[in-house]
Design an enzyme around this catalytic site. Structure first.
Site, PDB file in Angstrom:
ATOM      1  N   GLU A 103       0.818  -1.214   0.000  1.00  0.00           N
ATOM      2  CA  GLU A 103       0.000   0.000   0.000  1.00  0.00           C
ATOM      3  C   GLU A 103       0.865   1.283   0.000  1.00  0.00           C
ATOM      4  OE1 GLU A 103      -1.004   1.953   2.982  1.00  0.00           O
ATOM      5  OE2 GLU A 103      -2.418   3.125   1.765  1.00  0.00           O
ATOM      6  N   ASP A 127      -0.070  -9.606   3.477  1.00  0.00           N
ATOM      7  CA  ASP A 127      -1.325  -9.253   4.154  1.00  0.00           C
ATOM      8  C   ASP A 127      -2.550  -9.337   3.240  1.00  0.00           C
ATOM      9  OD1 ASP A 127       0.251  -8.747   6.329  1.00  0.00           O
ATOM     10  OD2 ASP A 127       0.110  -6.565   6.211  1.00  0.00           O
ATOM     11  N   ARG A 162      -4.143 -27.042  26.948  1.00  0.00           N
ATOM     12  CA  ARG A 162      -3.925 -25.604  27.031  1.00  0.00           C
ATOM     13  C   ARG A 162      -4.678 -24.853  25.947  1.00  0.00           C
ATOM     14  NH1 ARG A 162       2.639 -25.637  27.412  1.00  0.00           N
ATOM     15  NH2 ARG A 162       2.813 -25.787  29.681  1.00  0.00           N
ATOM     16  N   ARG A 266      -0.761 -20.151  26.385  1.00  0.00           N
ATOM     17  CA  ARG A 266       0.586 -19.814  25.919  1.00  0.00           C
ATOM     18  C   ARG A 266       0.484 -19.038  24.604  1.00  0.00           C
ATOM     19  NH1 ARG A 266       1.772 -21.293  30.275  1.00  0.00           N
ATOM     20  NH2 ARG A 266       3.373 -22.784  30.923  1.00  0.00           N
ATOM     21  N   HIS A 272       7.995 -12.482  11.590  1.00  0.00           N
ATOM     22  CA  HIS A 272       8.571 -12.423  10.238  1.00  0.00           C
ATOM     23  C   HIS A 272       8.823 -13.795   9.622  1.00  0.00           C
ATOM     24  CE1 HIS A 272       9.127  -8.426  11.860  1.00  0.00           C
ATOM     25  NE2 HIS A 272       9.116  -8.010  10.617  1.00  0.00           N
ATOM     26  N   VAL A 273       8.649 -14.854  10.415  1.00  0.00           N
ATOM     27  CA  VAL A 273       8.731 -16.201   9.831  1.00  0.00           C
ATOM     28  C   VAL A 273       7.728 -16.320   8.680  1.00  0.00           C
ATOM     29  CG1 VAL A 273       8.188 -18.633  10.336  1.00  0.00           C
ATOM     30  CG2 VAL A 273       9.539 -17.305  11.945  1.00  0.00           C
ATOM     31  N   GLN A 274       6.593 -15.621   8.834  1.00  0.00           N
ATOM     32  CA  GLN A 274       5.535 -15.686   7.807  1.00  0.00           C
ATOM     33  C   GLN A 274       5.957 -15.061   6.484  1.00  0.00           C
ATOM     34  OE1 GLN A 274       1.566 -14.406   9.959  1.00  0.00           O
ATOM     35  NE2 GLN A 274       3.355 -13.792  11.120  1.00  0.00           N
TER      36      GLN A 274
END
Ligand code: F6P
Length: 342
Positions: A103, A127, A162, A266, A272-274
């Site tokens: 953008e 995104d 969990r 948890r 930023h792995v994505q």
């Protein structure tokens, strides 16, 4: 023709595939010379570039990131930025400038077109929030990475009974959260499009855990906000590019869920792995197609256009339309996602 190219904004799987496609289409089909400006608009402002020929682009198709670097520097936010870009383009005798970005980069590109610059836009962002295109490359890869992570978190959640909260990227839109939440079988997915009610989130978790040895996955987009007047979110200010500092909603959720349900929770922030690593096959094909199409647009002299994915093919749309409004998750898809909550 002498074609300039830049990659701006956050990196994204598929950028190198676009560069390779531009070099290949330009050089082999039209006999062009392609010049890659380094680190986004910064390279044009400071006149830093490399030749991007077919040889230089060998082997980069599956590589994440961008071999010409990127930055969030904008000509309009830099002293004499526009004049310096113009001078660099004149010096390199650039006939067309292909700007690959999200953008921020594309808004600047649209404004440069208004000033008479011969620009073409290529949309990129994990995104997937750019208007006038059904999807952006990088999104499919990010969704797959997030889904793989959720699959892994399920086994830990089940073993420990969990709640595992997974924070994914998405400042203004919850496309990654919605798709990965659906694909990963999340108990609840929380997106920026709809402020969340913490009571409702906890009620869904409690219902799922009632009487059994259950586990929950809560997927939350980093830009999600609680309903006003429910829980507080600290104001973290803005960064040097005016973007609101995010990160923290996952932490708040974990604390609230533990306090309200008594179930251990948890947090995993994918961060930023994505955005890193190799693009999926779909993103490689889309990136290649967009790169080829962008060079064709330049040769047709249709400046001020962005190449976009629409109805299974690549089309041309006005840049000004694409940057007018962010694309958010459709109410229909949000409704599908909610069917699986709880
Ligand atoms: O590329 C868009 C985006 O991934 C957003 O979802 C996220 O908030 C931002 O980039 C993070 O960018 P940076 O690399 O500047 O931390």
């Amino acid at each position: 023709m002498r074609i300039g190219v830049l990659t701006g904004g956050g990196d994204c799987p598929g950028l190198n595939a676009v560069l390779r496609a531009i070099a290949r289409r330009g050089e082999r089909h039209y006999g062009d010379q392609v010049i890659g400006f380094l680190d986004g608009w910064h390279g044009l402002i400071e006149d830093r570039s490399v030749m991007l020929d077919v040889e230089r682009c060998r082997g980069i198709l599956p590589r994440g990131g961008t071999i010409i670097g990127t930055s969030r520097v904008q000509p309009f936010a830099t002293v004499d930025g526009v004049d310096r870009v113009r001078a660099t383009m004149d010096r390199h005798r650039i006939d067309a400038l292909i700007c690959i970005g999200g953008e921020g980069t594309l808004s600047a590109t649209s404004r440069m077109f208004d000033l008479g610059f011969p620009v073409v836009g290529v949309p990129k962002t994990i995104d997937n929030d750019i208007g006038s295109t059904e999807t952006t490359f990088g999104f499919d890869t990010a969704v797959q990475i997030a889904t793989d992570a959720i699959d892994r978190l399920h086994t830990t959640a089940e073993s420990h009974h969990r709640v595992m909260v997974v924070e994914v990227m998405g400042r203004h839109a919850g496309h990654i959260a919605t798709w990965a939440g659906l694909a990963g079988g999340a108990t609840v997915t929380i997106v920026p499009e709809e402020p969340f009610d913490i009571d409702e989130v906890c009620a869904r978790i409690l219902r799922r855990h009632r009487g059994g040895r259950f586990a929950s996955i809560v997927v939350v987009a980093e830009g999600a906000l609680p309903l006003e007047g429910t829980i507080g979110v600290p104001d973290r200010g803005v960064d040097e590019f005016g973007h609101v500092r995010l990160g923290g909603i996952g932490n708040i959720l974990v604390q609230e869920i533990e306090a309200r349900t008594g179930i251990e929770a948890r947090l995993t922030i994918l961060g930023h792995v994505q955005r890193g690593g190799t693009p999926t096959a779909f993103d490689r094909v889309l990136s290649s197609w967009l790169g080829v199409a962008a060079v064709d647009v330049a040769h047709d002299g249709e400046f001020g256009q962005m190449v976009a994915w629409h109805g299974g093919t690549v089309v041309r749309v006005p840049l000004a339309d694409a940057v007018r409004e962010r694309k958010t998750v459709s109410p229909e898809l949000l409704d599908v996602a909610k069917t699986f909550f709880g």
